[in-house]
Design a protein around this motif. Sequence first.
Motif, short mmCIF file in Angstrom:
data_model
loop_
_atom_site.label_atom_id
_atom_site.label_comp_id
_atom_site.label_asym_id
_atom_site.label_seq_id
_atom_site.Cartn_x
_atom_site.Cartn_y
_atom_site.Cartn_z
N GLN A 3 10.79 -38.82 14.52
CA GLN A 3 9.79 -38.86 13.45
C GLN A 3 10.54 -38.64 12.15
O GLN A 3 10.87 -37.52 11.79
N ASN A 24 14.75 -35.60 10.58
CA ASN A 24 14.04 -35.78 11.83
C ASN A 24 13.83 -34.43 12.49
O ASN A 24 14.75 -33.61 12.53
N TYR A 111 12.35 -47.12 14.72
CA TYR A 111 11.76 -45.93 14.12
C TYR A 111 11.90 -45.98 12.60
O TYR A 111 12.97 -46.30 12.08
#
Length: 122
Positions: A3, A24, A111
């Motif tokens: 993320q 992250n 991502y």
Amino acid sequence: QVQLVESGGGLVQSGGSLRLACANSGFPLAYYAIGWFRQAPGKEREGVLCISRSDFTTYYTDSVKGRFTISRDNARNTVYLQMNSLKPEDTAVYYCAADNGCYRDYRRYDYWGQGTQVTVSS
């Protein structure tokens, strides 16, 4: 889990500097190649540069060579984009992306962060 969260954008005068961060909270970013991309209004997203898992830097935009650098801080699980001598044409939303390798094509990255706005005034 990956993320990505970008930070560090803002308004700066031409010739100024900014440092963007891509952090992250999950797996170590050291396991991934990290690319920085940007998208100006009405334009397609373009690759800026990328750092590989072995810390090799690839530039995708000639106009940033000599001005932008990318680096890792594995202790903070963060990748930085240092931008110096900024120009109005650098104005865009900047995104970081993670994948197994460095690719010029943004569609190959799995991502993405949410983006951070960089505005350079003349």
